[in-house]
Design a protein around this motif. Sequence first.
Motif, PDB file in Angstrom:
ATOM      1  N   GLN A 266       0.796  -1.066  -0.002  1.00 29.03           N
ATOM      2  CA  GLN A 266       0.028   0.219   0.009  1.00 29.03           C
ATOM      3  C   GLN A 266       0.864   1.237   0.033  1.00 29.03           C
ATOM      4  N   ALA A 267       1.898   1.196   0.519  1.00 33.19           N
ATOM      5  CA  ALA A 267       2.802   2.334   0.836  1.00 33.19           C
ATOM      6  C   ALA A 267       3.402   2.887  -0.884  1.00 33.19           C
ATOM      7  N   ALA A 268       3.791   1.609  -1.438  1.00 32.56           N
ATOM      8  CA  ALA A 268       4.294   1.665  -2.750  1.00 32.56           C
ATOM      9  C   ALA A 268       3.085   2.126  -3.699  1.00 32.56           C
ATOM     10  N   TYR A 269       1.869   1.691  -3.346  1.00 35.35           N
ATOM     11  CA  TYR A 269       0.850   2.131  -4.339  1.00 35.35           C
ATOM     12  C   TYR A 269       0.481   3.592  -4.294  1.00 35.35           C
ATOM     13  N   LEU A 270       0.334   3.776  -2.875  1.00 34.15           N
ATOM     14  CA  LEU A 270       0.012   5.339  -2.548  1.00 34.15           C
ATOM     15  C   LEU A 270       1.001   6.573  -3.065  1.00 34.15           C
ATOM     16  N   GLU A 271       2.295   5.950  -2.980  1.00 28.51           N
ATOM     17  CA  GLU A 271       3.489   6.624  -3.806  1.00 28.51           C
ATOM     18  C   GLU A 271       3.301   6.828  -5.202  1.00 28.51           C
TER      19      GLU A 271
END
Length: 426
Positions: A266-271
Motif C-alpha cells: 500500500q505504501a508503494a501504491y500510494l506513492e
Amino acid sequence: MDTIASLFSFITWPVSWVIVQFHTVYGAIFGPDTGWAWGLSIVSLVILIRICLIPLFVKQIKATRAMQTLQPEMKKIQERYKNDKQRQSEEMMKLYKESGTNPLSSCLPILAQSPFFFALYHVLNGIATGKTIGVIDDQLLASARKAHIIGAPLAAKFMDSTDKVAALGASLTDVRVVTAVMIILMSASQFYTQRQLMTKNVDTTVKTPFMQQQKMLMYVFPVMFAIFGINFPVGVLVYWLTTNVWTMGQQMYVIHNNPTPGSKAQAAYLERLFKHVSHHGKTRNRREKAIVKAIVVKGRDRNEFERKFINGLNKTGLAAQSDGSVVKSDSAAVAQAEDGTTTATATATAPRRQQPKRQSKSQRQGGTKPAGEATESPSLTKSDEPEDAPAAAGKKPASKPGNGARSKAQSGQRKGPQRPKSPSKK
C-alpha cells in the motif's frame, strides 16, 4: 490417489470433453499426435477454470483481509475464554456473524478447483493404463499415448519403472529429468506466491497468530508439492504448474493495484498514486477515485501511509474530497489536517488581532506602560481649562477628586487613616 480420483468420476466426462475440444483446435495447428497439441489443451483447460473461479478469488481476498482485521478481537476472545472451549466457539461464531465473515471463504478457490484436478488425474491415469475414459475413445487414446512433452510422455510419472516408460515410447532418464524440473518449478512458484503475500501484502502494524500460520504454510506447501509431485503424471504436472503460475500472476496484480491497508504494497501504491494525481491534478479513473474516497472516509482511522498521502496532496495545493475526486485548494478550500479532521481556512488574509502584553506588578502600581504600547492621549489627562488661568487669579488650581489618593498610592503610602507614629526614645 486413484481412489480419491474415482470419487470425482462424475466430473470426468466434462473435463475430458473440454480437453478434446481444445485438442481439436491445437491439433489442426501443431498436429494431433504432438505434445504441443495435448499440452496446450491442458493449459487452456486451466485458464478456462481459473477464469471461472475469479469471483471466488475476489471473495477469498475479501475474506482474508476480514480475517486479518478480526485477529485482535479473536485473540481477546481466546484469552478471555481459554478455559471454556464451548463458550470460546460461540463467541467466535458470534464475531463472524456480526462482521459478515466466513473463515471458509479463503479456501473456496482451492476447494472449487479440487474436483477438476482429480478428474484430470483420473483421465491421464486412464491414458497411462490404456483405458478409454469420458469422451476419449480409442483413437484419441492412441494419439495421447504418442504425445511427448520435451521427451516425456503425457501419462508418465517420476516413479514409473523402466518397462512402463519404455511401453510409452520414452526413456526413464528423460522422464525423470522433465518431471524433476517441473516439480522444482511448481514448488518454487508456490513458495514465491506465498512469500510475496507475506512480505508485501500483510498489515505490518498488527502482529497476529494468523501471520505466523501463513509464514508456516509458506514453507509447508512447497514441500508437500514436491512430495506428491513425484506421483503425478506429466500432464497433471503441466496442469498444476500452470495453475501456480496463474495464481502468482494474479496475486502480483492484486498486490500492485489493490494492496492490503497498512502493508508495504500500500505504501508503494500510494506513492505511485500521489505522483500521478499531483502531476495531472485529478484522479483519472474510478479505481483511483474509490481508493481516495476510502482514505478520506476513514478520517482519524487512517494509517501512516494514508496520512502521508493526504498531507502530500495538501502541500502541493490539492485537496481530496469525500467523493474521491481531487481539486485544487485555495484559501477558501477545506484542508485535511494530519489527524484526519477537516478545518476550514479563512477567506481573507486579515491580520490577527494582537493581544496586549501582560504588565508586571511594578508597572501596574507605578502606572507605567510596557514598551511598545501607545501612551494615553493628553486630551484625556489635562483639563479643558487653560494652564495660566489659575495663576492669573492668584488661586491654587482646583485639585481633581482622587488626585491625593493617587499621589499617596504612587508614593507608597497606605490609603485610609494612618496610625500615629510612636515617639522616638533617645
